[in-house]
Design a protein around this motif. Structure first.
Motif, mmCIF file in Angstrom:
data_model
loop_
_atom_site.group_PDB
_atom_site.id
_atom_site.type_symbol
_atom_site.label_atom_id
_atom_site.label_comp_id
_atom_site.label_asym_id
_atom_site.label_seq_id
_atom_site.Cartn_x
_atom_site.Cartn_y
_atom_site.Cartn_z
ATOM 1 N N LEU A 429 42.385 43.708 41.217
ATOM 2 C CA LEU A 429 43.795 44.107 41.323
ATOM 3 C C LEU A 429 44.668 43.091 40.591
ATOM 4 O O LEU A 429 45.616 43.454 39.879
ATOM 5 N N ALA A 430 44.332 41.791 40.756
ATOM 6 C CA ALA A 430 45.086 40.753 40.063
ATOM 7 C C ALA A 430 44.887 40.844 38.546
ATOM 8 O O ALA A 430 45.820 40.589 37.775
ATOM 9 N N LYS A 431 43.690 41.231 38.099
ATOM 10 C CA LYS A 431 43.458 41.410 36.669
ATOM 11 C C LYS A 431 44.310 42.538 36.107
ATOM 12 O O LYS A 431 44.881 42.428 35.010
ATOM 13 N N VAL A 432 44.408 43.641 36.845
ATOM 14 C CA VAL A 432 45.250 44.761 36.413
ATOM 15 C C VAL A 432 46.716 44.338 36.383
ATOM 16 O O VAL A 432 47.468 44.696 35.460
ATOM 17 N N LEU A 459 45.375 37.403 48.522
ATOM 18 C CA LEU A 459 46.279 38.132 47.630
ATOM 19 C C LEU A 459 47.535 37.297 47.343
ATOM 20 O O LEU A 459 48.084 37.348 46.232
ATOM 21 N N ARG A 460 47.977 36.517 48.332
ATOM 22 C CA ARG A 460 49.151 35.672 48.111
ATOM 23 C C ARG A 460 48.864 34.597 47.057
ATOM 24 O O ARG A 460 49.732 34.250 46.239
ATOM 25 N N THR A 461 47.633 34.089 47.039
ATOM 26 C CA THR A 461 47.259 33.098 46.023
ATOM 27 C C THR A 461 47.340 33.695 44.619
ATOM 28 O O THR A 461 47.847 33.067 43.681
ATOM 29 N N ARG A 465 49.926 32.568 41.488
ATOM 30 C CA ARG A 465 49.444 32.186 40.163
ATOM 31 C C ARG A 465 50.052 33.061 39.067
ATOM 32 O O ARG A 465 50.286 32.608 37.952
ATOM 33 N N LEU A 466 50.269 34.342 39.392
ATOM 34 C CA LEU A 466 50.815 35.272 38.403
ATOM 35 C C LEU A 466 52.346 35.334 38.431
ATOM 36 O O LEU A 466 52.945 36.035 37.608
ATOM 37 N N ARG A 467 52.962 34.636 39.424
ATOM 38 C CA ARG A 467 54.426 34.610 39.561
ATOM 39 C C ARG A 467 55.001 36.012 39.752
ATOM 40 O O ARG A 467 55.959 36.411 39.103
ATOM 41 N N ILE A 468 54.416 36.754 40.649
ATOM 42 C CA ILE A 468 54.928 38.095 40.964
ATOM 43 C C ILE A 468 55.143 38.173 42.472
ATOM 44 O O ILE A 468 54.497 37.458 43.250
ATOM 45 N N PRO A 469 56.035 39.039 42.926
ATOM 46 C CA PRO A 469 56.299 39.159 44.367
ATOM 47 C C PRO A 469 55.160 39.856 45.092
ATOM 48 O O PRO A 469 54.399 40.626 44.498
ATOM 49 N N ILE A 470 55.068 39.566 46.380
ATOM 50 C CA ILE A 470 54.067 40.200 47.228
ATOM 51 C C ILE A 470 54.751 40.650 48.507
ATOM 52 O O ILE A 470 55.598 39.944 49.063
ATOM 53 N N PHE A 471 54.387 41.829 48.978
ATOM 54 C CA PHE A 471 54.935 42.333 50.243
ATOM 55 C C PHE A 471 53.818 42.294 51.274
ATOM 56 O O PHE A 471 52.748 42.878 51.077
ATOM 57 N N GLU A 472 54.074 41.598 52.379
ATOM 58 C CA GLU A 472 53.057 41.455 53.418
ATOM 59 C C GLU A 472 53.690 41.528 54.790
ATOM 60 O O GLU A 472 54.853 41.164 54.982
#
Length: 618
Positions: A429-432, A459-461, A465-472
């Protein structure tokens, strides 16, 4: 009742058709058959069932490969017509005699078909009546068995030893009793089977079918084995007593939940980490060596050894020079067997390899073999074309184009990643996400794996690293609600794509499959990606088929969503065992959209169909 019979060319030109008067077919069974069966190399199957609301049809077909014609019959599934196969063979034979390639209308075939149909129906009716009347076949079978077991009897003893019910049973028992008294004699039972009873050294057996004595003998044998084992074991080794483990006195955590409570409303400040550099392999074209020569060309006798042994060197050489009139199934079997074994060594599921070979045999049977052409090379070319058709996507799935289309409509593009445990959903998912970022698309991750401990932190890690938001929302939450709130959050942070991470689940785990079906039904994602390992073989068929089955059965929607595409992971660990890609595409009909080939974010590429086919047939 036969609903429809259709004759058309492989190019799709309809030459002749028959329809039952007053009955219109519901849906499009012929189009579905062509799209889902004939084009997917499933033509080796016996029939195809087509179900629509209010009707259910069964379709049967046959080919005239030399002329390139297809004959399809459609009838109600509940009827079980017995004459359809014979009717198709008769129609194929008669129509091939009047067929002319430049002719497109065959009205004169109407009368011929009606006559053929009457003959087939009359023959099927005769067979049905003969089956209903001819019930005494079992008695004759009993008589024959009695004769064979007794070593043959004359005509006068046939009736007596035939084993008829209620007549010879008493005599058989008397003979059996006399055999016991005499100690060594033969007795005939009521079934006409001779039982030999002997007394030797005080041990008596009453025949092979005496269940009680068989069980006693087994019980005695088991006791003897036990006593021998006990005598052989003189002294048991002393057992080592394991010491109790001493744990530290630190207080135990109440829950394995290390998520930040401040992030529940999506307002977490993401720590800035050095961005990953490099171009994703998705945007690089893979170069395949253009070696047109196969192993078969380099070693002419390798794939044809079985055939050469069967027919001889001169016969096979003469056929390759002069050509063969029409290929028969027996001619194709040696080459197809070698191809099936080769596919299975490349990790293709046995069921898939067998169906592919049956389909290729159906497409070649009756075809004329050209001069200077070997059967093995003809089969190889046909299999290569079939593999290319299967692995090539039937519909275009361009994620970048679909993302921009959804953006113009003012809604986010939602992708849900599903799969079994431990296949690498979160990593890929992180690669995509990294690939989408390279195309200037705003991405947000949704941590909907609320079941596995550590899934949210993992997933937060990736998000940091990719500097994108995450909803959890942490653990023990309803993943369907978490995904819904994540999609609503995109209106605030301006994300274009939502990548939904789900918990790994086995295809037989109904509670988790029901939760996944609910998540898909509530959120209606734009793309459902099945993440599977390239290492699996036969299990790939079971995983994908049951995932689709459960998503269809457990969905409350009358038109349930199934898997749209496949992401194949760990592709760099399999060498030439690339058969899982073929098995997954064949069983689901979904294309392989991404291939994971490493551990960094750039290690994501497209599936090269030509390279896969070349590897499978190498």
């Amino acid at each position: 009742m036969l609903e429809q019979l259709l004759i058309f060319t492989r190019g799709g030109l309809i030459l002749w058709t028959y329809k039952e008067l007053g009955n219109a077919l519901r849906g499009s069974p012929i189009d579905t058959l062509i799209r889902s069966c004939l084009l997917e190399e499933r033509s080796g199957a016996a029939s195809y069932n087509y179900d629509v609301p209010g009707a259910a049809y069964t379709l049967k077909w046959t080919f005239h490969n030399d002329l390139g014609l297809v004959f399809v019959a459609v009838y109600q599934k509940i009827l079980h017509l017995l004459y359809v196969d014979e009717l198709l063979a008769m129609v194929k034979r008669e129509f091939s005699e009047i067929y002319y390639p430049k002719k497109t209308v065959y009205n004169e075939f109407d009368d011929i078909f009606q006559q053929l149909r009457k003959e087939a129906e009359a023959r099927a009716e005769d067979i049905k009546k003969s089956k209903q009347v001819g019930k005494p076949v079992n008695n004759n079978l009993g008589k024959k068995q009695g004769q064979l077991q007794n070593g043959g009897t004359d005509g006068g003893n046939k009736k007596k030893g035939g084993g008829e019910s209620g007549k010879d049973g008493g005599d058989g028992d008397k003979v059996k009793g006399n055999a016991k008294e005499n100690g060594h004699s033969n007795g005939r039972t009521g079934n006409g089977v001779v039982q030999v009873n002997c007394k030797e050294n005080g041990n008596s057996t009453d025949g092979a079918f005496d269940v009680n004595k068989l069980q006693k003998l087994r019980a005695k044998g088991g006791k003897k084995v036990d006593t021998v084992v006990n005598k052989g074991s003189k002294a048991e080794p002393t057992k080592k007593i394991k010491k109790n483990r001493v744990w530290d006195d630190s207080p135990k955590e109440s829950k394995l939940d290390f998520t930040d409570p401040m992030s529940e409303n999506g307002s977490e400040n993401i720590a800035v980490v050095a961005a990953v550099e490099g171009e994703s392999m998705m945007d690089k074209e893979e170069i395949v060596s253009s070696d047109s020569e196969t192993e078969e060309d380099e070693e002419p006798g390798k794939d044809n050894k079985v055939e050469a042994k069967k027919k001889g060197w001169f016969s096979s050489m003469f056929q390759s020079i002069a050509g063969k009139a029409n290929l028969e199934k027996a001619d194709l079997e040696p080459a197809l067997k070698a191809l099936k074994d080769r596919l299975m060594t490349k990790n293709v599921a046995e069921e898939i390899a067998e169906k592919l070979c049956e389909s290729v045999a159906t497409s070649l049977e009756g075809k004329k073999l050209g001069s200077f052409t070997r059967i093995s090379s003809t089969v190889q070319v046909a299999m290569e074309e079939a593999l290319v058709r299967i692995l090539t996507p039937k519909r275009s799935i361009d994620i970048l184009r679909d993302v921009h289309a959804a953006k113009e409509q003012g809604k986010p593009y939602v992708v849900v990643f599903v799969g079994v445990n431990g296949v690498g959903k979160s990593t890929n998912l992180a690669k995509v996400a990294y690939w989408l970022l390279q195309h200037n698309i705003n991405v947000m991750m949704a941590a909907c794996d609320t079941f596995r401990s550590g899934a949210v932190e993992q997933l937060r890690t990736h998000a940091r690293r990719l500097r994108i938001p995450i909803f959890e929302k942490g653990y023990e939450k309803d993943p369907a609600i978490v995904a819904k709130e994540a999609i609503q959050e995109t209106n605030r942070n301006g994300s274009d794509v939502v990548l939904v991470d789900t918990a790994g689940r086995m295809q037989d785990n109904e509670p988790l499959m029901r939760a996944l079906s609910k998540l898909i039904y509530v959120n209606s994602p734009d793309l459902i990606l099945f993440v599977g390992e390239a290492l699996v073989g036969n299990d790939a068929v079971d995983q994908l088929s049951k995932f689709n089955q459960k998503l269809g059965d457990l969905s409350p929607s009358p038109d349930p969503r199934l898997i749209d595409g496949i992401l194949l992971t760990k592709f760099d660990t399999i060498d030439d065992k690339v058969g899982a890609a073929l098995s997954m595409v064949y069983i689901s009909g979904a294309p392989v959209m991404f291939v994971g080939c490493g551990q960094s974010y750039t290690d994501l590429k497209k599936l090269n169909v030509k390279s896969i086919v070349k590897t499978l047939l190498k």
